[in-house]
Design a protein around this motif. Sequence first.
Motif, PDB file in Angstrom:
ATOM      1  N   GLY A  32       0.817  -1.209   0.000  1.00 20.66           N
ATOM      2  CA  GLY A  32       0.000   0.000   0.000  1.00 20.66           C
ATOM      3  C   GLY A  32       0.843   1.249   0.000  1.00 20.66           C
ATOM      4  N   VAL A  33       0.353   2.293  -0.656  1.00 23.80           N
ATOM      5  CA  VAL A  33       1.048   3.579  -0.675  1.00 23.80           C
ATOM      6  C   VAL A  33       0.011   4.693  -0.643  1.00 23.80           C
ATOM      7  CG1 VAL A  33       1.150   3.693  -3.202  1.00 23.80           C
ATOM      8  CG2 VAL A  33       2.814   4.973  -1.821  1.00 23.80           C
ATOM      9  N   VAL A  34       0.319   5.758   0.109  1.00 20.81           N
ATOM     10  CA  VAL A  34      -0.523   6.946   0.181  1.00 20.81           C
ATOM     11  C   VAL A  34       0.355   8.170  -0.051  1.00 20.81           C
ATOM     12  CG1 VAL A  34      -2.048   8.351   1.618  1.00 20.81           C
ATOM     13  CG2 VAL A  34      -2.130   5.868   1.796  1.00 20.81           C
ATOM     14  N   PHE A  35      -0.129   9.072  -0.897  1.00 23.86           N
ATOM     15  CA  PHE A  35       0.544  10.349  -1.147  1.00 23.86           C
ATOM     16  C   PHE A  35      -0.309  11.458  -0.540  1.00 23.86           C
ATOM     17  CE2 PHE A  35       1.598   7.532  -4.704  1.00 23.86           C
ATOM     18  CZ  PHE A  35       2.985   7.532  -4.634  1.00 23.86           C
ATOM     19  N   ARG A  36       0.332  12.303   0.290  1.00 26.20           N
ATOM     20  CA  ARG A  36      -0.373  13.404   0.945  1.00 26.20           C
ATOM     21  C   ARG A  36       0.326  14.716   0.595  1.00 26.20           C
ATOM     22  NH1 ARG A  36       0.077   9.404   5.052  1.00 26.20           N
ATOM     23  NH2 ARG A  36      -1.951   8.499   5.595  1.00 26.20           N
ATOM     24  N   TYR A  37      -0.399  15.611  -0.051  1.00 26.04           N
ATOM     25  CA  TYR A  37       0.166  16.916  -0.414  1.00 26.04           C
ATOM     26  C   TYR A  37      -0.477  17.990   0.452  1.00 26.04           C
ATOM     27  CZ  TYR A  37       1.966  20.827  -3.104  1.00 26.04           C
ATOM     28  OH  TYR A  37       2.622  21.974  -3.485  1.00 26.04           O
ATOM     29  N   SER A  38       0.351  18.713   1.201  1.00 22.67           N
ATOM     30  CA  SER A  38      -0.119  19.746   2.114  1.00 22.67           C
ATOM     31  C   SER A  38       0.201  21.123   1.554  1.00 22.67           C
ATOM     32  CB  SER A  38       0.529  19.589   3.497  1.00 22.67           C
ATOM     33  OG  SER A  38       0.177  18.343   4.069  1.00 22.67           O
ATOM     34  N   LEU A  39      -0.808  21.994   1.552  1.00 28.84           N
ATOM     35  CA  LEU A  39      -0.653  23.349   1.043  1.00 28.84           C
ATOM     36  C   LEU A  39      -1.563  24.258   1.859  1.00 28.84           C
ATOM     37  CD1 LEU A  39       0.463  25.329  -1.103  1.00 28.84           C
ATOM     38  CD2 LEU A  39      -1.526  24.734  -2.508  1.00 28.84           C
ATOM     39  N   GLY A  40      -0.963  25.194   2.586  1.00 29.44           N
ATOM     40  CA  GLY A  40      -1.755  26.042   3.463  1.00 29.44           C
ATOM     41  C   GLY A  40      -2.441  25.189   4.512  1.00 29.44           C
ATOM     42  N   GLY A  41      -3.755  25.352   4.656  1.00 32.05           N
ATOM     43  CA  GLY A  41      -4.500  24.534   5.607  1.00 32.05           C
ATOM     44  C   GLY A  41      -4.998  23.238   5.015  1.00 32.05           C
ATOM     45  N   HIS A  42      -4.777  23.009   3.713  1.00 30.78           N
ATOM     46  CA  HIS A  42      -5.297  21.831   3.029  1.00 30.78           C
ATOM     47  C   HIS A  42      -4.283  20.690   3.018  1.00 30.78           C
ATOM     48  CE1 HIS A  42      -8.672  24.101   1.231  1.00 30.78           C
ATOM     49  NE2 HIS A  42      -7.790  25.097   1.121  1.00 30.78           N
ATOM     50  N   THR A  43      -4.780  19.471   3.126  1.00 24.83           N
ATOM     51  CA  THR A  43      -3.998  18.278   2.846  1.00 24.83           C
ATOM     52  C   THR A  43      -4.836  17.364   1.963  1.00 24.83           C
ATOM     53  OG1 THR A  43      -2.784  18.379   4.948  1.00 24.83           O
ATOM     54  CG2 THR A  43      -2.787  16.272   3.786  1.00 24.83           C
ATOM     55  N   PHE A  44      -4.334  17.103   0.751  1.00 21.90           N
ATOM     56  CA  PHE A  44      -5.016  16.235  -0.193  1.00 21.90           C
ATOM     57  C   PHE A  44      -4.280  14.904  -0.247  1.00 21.90           C
ATOM     58  CE2 PHE A  44      -5.497  20.638  -1.568  1.00 21.90           C
ATOM     59  CZ  PHE A  44      -6.878  20.755  -1.675  1.00 21.90           C
ATOM     60  N   SER A  45      -5.034  13.796  -0.119  1.00 21.50           N
ATOM     61  CA  SER A  45      -4.416  12.466  -0.088  1.00 21.50           C
ATOM     62  C   SER A  45      -5.067  11.554  -1.109  1.00 21.50           C
ATOM     63  CB  SER A  45      -4.546  11.832   1.302  1.00 21.50           C
ATOM     64  OG  SER A  45      -4.043  12.678   2.312  1.00 21.50           O
ATOM     65  N   THR A  46      -4.259  10.670  -1.676  1.00 23.86           N
ATOM     66  CA  THR A  46      -4.772   9.594  -2.508  1.00 23.86           C
ATOM     67  C   THR A  46      -3.876   8.383  -2.313  1.00 23.86           C
ATOM     68  OG1 THR A  46      -5.438   8.947  -4.757  1.00 23.86           O
ATOM     69  CG2 THR A  46      -3.429  10.267  -4.554  1.00 23.86           C
ATOM     70  N   GLY A  47      -4.461   7.195  -2.405  1.00 21.11           N
ATOM     71  CA  GLY A  47      -3.667   6.001  -2.155  1.00 21.11           C
ATOM     72  C   GLY A  47      -4.279   4.762  -2.758  1.00 21.11           C
ATOM     73  N   TYR A  48      -3.469   3.716  -2.769  1.00 21.26           N
ATOM     74  CA  TYR A  48      -3.889   2.434  -3.336  1.00 21.26           C
ATOM     75  C   TYR A  48      -3.283   1.319  -2.497  1.00 21.26           C
ATOM     76  CZ  TYR A  48      -4.518  -1.357  -6.753  1.00 21.26           C
ATOM     77  OH  TYR A  48      -4.866  -2.531  -7.376  1.00 21.26           O
ATOM     78  N   MET A  49      -4.068   0.281  -2.222  1.00 20.76           N
ATOM     79  CA  MET A  49      -3.592  -0.865  -1.452  1.00 20.76           C
ATOM     80  C   MET A  49      -4.071  -2.141  -2.134  1.00 20.76           C
ATOM     81  SD  MET A  49      -4.158  -1.688   2.611  1.00 20.76           S
ATOM     82  CE  MET A  49      -5.910  -2.078   2.489  1.00 20.76           C
ATOM     83  N   ALA A  50      -3.169  -3.118  -2.274  1.00 16.87           N
ATOM     84  CA  ALA A  50      -3.510  -4.374  -2.952  1.00 16.87           C
ATOM     85  C   ALA A  50      -3.034  -5.554  -2.114  1.00 16.87           C
ATOM     86  CB  ALA A  50      -2.867  -4.425  -4.336  1.00 16.87           C
ATOM     87  N   GLN A  61      -7.264  30.227   8.894  1.00 19.79           N
ATOM     88  CA  GLN A  61      -8.358  31.193   8.849  1.00 19.79           C
ATOM     89  C   GLN A  61      -8.521  31.920  10.187  1.00 19.79           C
ATOM     90  OE1 GLN A  61      -9.937  31.827   6.055  1.00 19.79           O
ATOM     91  NE2 GLN A  61      -8.917  30.177   4.906  1.00 19.79           N
ATOM     92  N   GLY A  62      -7.559  31.715  11.083  1.00 24.14           N
ATOM     93  CA  GLY A  62      -7.620  32.367  12.384  1.00 24.14           C
ATOM     94  C   GLY A  62      -8.455  31.630  13.406  1.00 24.14           C
ATOM     95  N   ILE A  63      -8.730  30.318  13.152  1.00 25.27           N
ATOM     96  CA  ILE A  63      -9.494  29.514  14.111  1.00 25.27           C
ATOM     97  C   ILE A  63      -8.651  28.299  14.498  1.00 25.27           C
ATOM     98  CG2 ILE A  63     -11.736  28.495  14.641  1.00 25.27           C
ATOM     99  CD1 ILE A  63     -12.845  29.812  12.167  1.00 25.27           C
ATOM    100  N   PRO A  64      -7.622  28.468  15.315  1.00 26.85           N
ATOM    101  CA  PRO A  64      -6.793  27.322  15.710  1.00 26.85           C
ATOM    102  C   PRO A  64      -7.599  26.311  16.509  1.00 26.85           C
ATOM    103  CG  PRO A  64      -6.270  29.243  17.050  1.00 26.85           C
ATOM    104  CD  PRO A  64      -7.188  29.725  15.966  1.00 26.85           C
ATOM    105  N   GLY A  65      -7.312  25.054  16.290  1.00 26.40           N
ATOM    106  CA  GLY A  65      -7.988  23.982  17.011  1.00 26.40           C
ATOM    107  C   GLY A  65      -9.140  23.369  16.248  1.00 26.40           C
ATOM    108  N   LEU A  66      -9.614  24.024  15.173  1.00 23.71           N
ATOM    109  CA  LEU A  66     -10.733  23.516  14.387  1.00 23.71           C
ATOM    110  C   LEU A  66     -10.216  22.819  13.133  1.00 23.71           C
ATOM    111  CD1 LEU A  66     -13.802  23.307  13.915  1.00 23.71           C
ATOM    112  CD2 LEU A  66     -13.662  25.514  12.716  1.00 23.71           C
TER     113      LEU A  66
END
Length: 424
Positions: free
Chosen positions: A275-293, A339-344
């Motif tokens: 299995g492998v997962v790729f996680r790209y973080s940018l600003g407050g976003h993290t986009f992930s995609t992965g595949y497991m066999a 966005q100025g809301i730490p913890g959320l």
Amino acid sequence: MKTRNAAFLMLALSTPLMAAPSSPFFTDSGASILLHNYYFDRDYKDPYNPALKQELREWAQGVTFDFKSGYTEGPVGFGLDLHSMTGLKLDSSPDRAGTQLLPLDSKGRAEDNFTTFGGVAKARFAQTKLNTGRMVLTLPVAYSSPGRLLPQTFQGTTLQSQDIQDLTLMAGYLDRIKFRDSSNYENIRVTPQNGRFIDADSSGFSYLGGKYQVAPNFNASYYHATLNDIYRQDYLWLVHDLPIGPGSLKTDFRWVRSGEDGAANGGKVDNDNLGVVFRYSLGGHTFSTGYMALYGDTAQPYMGRSEPSPTVEGAIATDFLNAKERTWQVRWDYNFAVQGIPGLTAMLWHMRGDNIELPERMGGSGLYERESQAQVAYVIQSGALQGLGIKVRHAWYRNDFTQAATFRDNNDLRVNIVYSWKLW
């Protein structure tokens, strides 16, 4: 082994009497109370099978007291950790009990409360630590799941060494497990979900492994584990962080090779999980995609009533570890601190497995399953309730298995409120 453990425990218990009040045994000690309020609501979507419960819904309060001592002075230091875990019923009824928040009595009703106690006698030489007793573990091959009110605990002996720079070595032997909805310790078993393996006891579980910081942005872990007379397993885990453009890419690769150990399950365990997962973080976003066999003749085994650690770690309605299964996942996480809301924080996650092979009575081959999750969590950042965490998670699970399978179509809602109070 039991005699050595008992002798070691007696020695550690006597160390507070020998240590002066100024000893690190006392000055480095700490205690805390963890309060965990848990609401669990699972609505099954198979009304064609009235013999099974169509809903599980309970509400409970957990209270965990945790004490950790420092070590006595000298070349070899001794210490003692203690904990107690209590679960209190807030709401339940016989027709919807069985969420694994609370133990059930002989009539299928949730107990009003349950308590378990544990302790670890420990010794330290340089950066090598030896623990023996009853403990919570968070290893890929032996994991105390946080998925219910209280975690599982294991009984055994563990060794960890960090005497070599950037390298952590680990070993252990576990002979009993306490389930998260029980006060009793039992033999360790293999998980039998979906008829994968015979529900047989094992005499014990052993592991040997290490984690190496190859570079500041790259670490590698390897474990070899054996559940006596049932399976043996090799686990390789590689994690790499790479700055790309304005963000960063994390690559998470895991390979698990499982084979038989003895004949408790007819001598049939054969599985490779890649299995492998790729996680790209940018600003407050993290986009992930992965595949497991999964490859081989059987599903991937793991300890019963515990949780595995595949690349879909965190799935709550299934494990995606059936024979021949292929799983895709996509996920989005957002941290509102930008966005100025730490913890959320918020999360959306979808996983789909297909090409599944089950016993004929559960559907045969070419089956599928899917799970989607939505989550919102908030941790109070200041004030009298600083550290109080609230998490709401909703999951939807569907498959085309037959009624004989363990996993059933359901909608799952969980609300967790957690607060930790440091006593000293």
